[in-house]
Motif scaffolding. Structure first.
Motif, short mmCIF file in Angstrom:
data_model
loop_
_atom_site.label_atom_id
_atom_site.label_comp_id
_atom_site.label_asym_id
_atom_site.label_seq_id
_atom_site.Cartn_x
_atom_site.Cartn_y
_atom_site.Cartn_z
N CYS A 49 0.89 -1.18 0.04
CA CYS A 49 0.23 -0.01 0.07
C CYS A 49 1.15 1.13 -0.12
O CYS A 49 1.64 1.42 1.00
N ALA A 50 0.90 2.00 -1.07
CA ALA A 50 1.91 3.04 -1.24
C ALA A 50 1.64 4.22 -0.22
O ALA A 50 0.59 4.73 0.19
N LEU A 51 2.96 4.79 0.12
CA LEU A 51 2.88 6.11 0.52
C LEU A 51 2.72 6.98 -0.46
O LEU A 51 2.85 6.88 -1.73
N PRO A 52 2.63 8.52 -0.11
CA PRO A 52 2.33 9.51 -0.99
C PRO A 52 3.49 9.42 -2.06
O PRO A 52 2.96 10.33 -3.06
N ASP A 53 4.79 9.37 -1.54
CA ASP A 53 5.65 9.72 -2.76
C ASP A 53 5.88 8.32 -3.31
O ASP A 53 7.06 8.14 -4.08
N GLU A 54 5.13 7.42 -3.29
CA GLU A 54 5.82 6.00 -4.07
C GLU A 54 4.72 5.88 -5.06
O GLU A 54 3.72 6.50 -5.22
N PRO A 74 1.77 -6.04 3.13
CA PRO A 74 2.39 -6.04 4.42
C PRO A 74 2.06 -5.33 5.50
O PRO A 74 1.23 -4.20 5.32
N ARG A 75 2.03 -5.65 6.73
CA ARG A 75 2.03 -5.10 8.15
C ARG A 75 3.20 -5.26 9.06
O ARG A 75 3.81 -6.33 8.95
N PRO A 88 -9.62 -4.65 0.98
CA PRO A 88 -9.74 -3.14 1.37
C PRO A 88 -10.65 -2.83 2.70
O PRO A 88 -10.32 -1.86 3.35
N SER A 89 -11.67 -3.78 2.76
CA SER A 89 -12.23 -3.56 3.98
C SER A 89 -11.69 -3.71 5.38
O SER A 89 -12.08 -3.39 6.53
N LYS A 90 -10.50 -4.51 5.30
CA LYS A 90 -9.64 -4.90 6.29
C LYS A 90 -8.39 -4.11 6.58
O LYS A 90 -7.66 -4.50 7.13
N LEU A 91 -8.26 -2.93 6.07
CA LEU A 91 -7.00 -2.10 6.07
C LEU A 91 -7.34 -1.02 7.01
O LEU A 91 -8.43 -0.46 7.17
N ILE A 98 0.97 4.20 6.75
CA ILE A 98 0.91 3.37 5.69
C ILE A 98 -0.45 2.53 5.94
O ILE A 98 -0.60 1.89 7.08
N GLU A 99 -1.36 2.32 5.26
CA GLU A 99 -2.48 1.60 5.22
C GLU A 99 -1.95 0.02 5.25
O GLU A 99 -1.12 -0.24 4.33
N GLU A 100 -2.37 -0.71 6.19
CA GLU A 100 -2.05 -2.22 6.37
C GLU A 100 -3.23 -3.03 6.56
O GLU A 100 -4.00 -2.39 7.47
N PRO A 101 -3.16 -4.31 6.58
CA PRO A 101 -4.16 -5.14 7.17
C PRO A 101 -4.23 -5.22 8.70
O PRO A 101 -3.33 -5.01 9.50
#
Length: 178
Positions: A49-54, A74-75, A88-91, A98-101
């Motif tokens: 799940c990308a950071l704003p600069d990735e 990844p988490r 997506p509903s479990k992020l 960072i969004e992660e599980p």
């Protein structure tokens, strides 16, 4: 070459990209990934799940799931990282913003990952990679039961002729920039 100087220069160049440039570059990068024989064959693809600069991944992760791929993201858990199947509903917003599980997500075992898409700060064409400095990916990729094919992804300016490499750094199988 000094790692902190490279990281600072790449951070500045990444942040200088407009949102339109980032979207176009991300589309180019992931079109190349999708044309890869390794992507075509893989049933389980690990990405991020990308950071704003990735390179942007939100749309591509959803598309891959719709195409029937089992996608894992990844988490971060302390000084290590584990991959969980993407839903997506479990992020949740996790380490470093960072969004992660969430804890409800299903763990993806190392051995199931056939292809891993890896972010980075800088790369070489030979597959050397510089991360953000915590070593999460190097630790993960060095596990004995991980045998997936690895593709580093980044912007064109992140491809350098050489990088400082340390013994614990894991070389990637391929690098795609756009």
């Amino acid at each position: 070459m000094d790692k902190s100087k490279i990281r600072a220069a790449m951070r500045q160049r990444n942040r200088a990209l407009t949102s339109e440039e980032r979207v176009r570059a991300s589309a180019r990068i992931f079109r190349q990934v999708e044309r890869s024989e390794h992507f075509s064959r893989a049933e389980v693809v690990a990405a991020f799940c990308a950071l704003p600069d990735e390179p942007a991944t939100e749309a591509v992760l959803r598309r891959w799931v719709e195409q029937g791929k089992r996608v894992a993201v990844p988490r971060v858990e302390g000084d290590r990282m584990r991959f969980f199947y993407y839903e997506p509903s479990k992020l949740v917003r996790g380490a470093f913003g960072i969004e992660e599980p969430s804890d409800e997500a299903a763990l993806c075992p190392h051995a199931e990952i056939e292809l891993m898409i890896v972010p980075g700060v800088a790369f070489t064409a030979a597959g050397d990679r510089m991360g953000r400095g915590k070593g999460y990916y190097d630790k993960y990729l060095c596990q004995s039961d991980f045998c997936g094919y690895t593709i580093g992804v980044g912007y064109v300016h992140q491809l350098l002729d050489q990088l400082p490499v340390e013994p614990h750094d894991r070389q990637l199988d391929e690098v795609i920039v756009g």
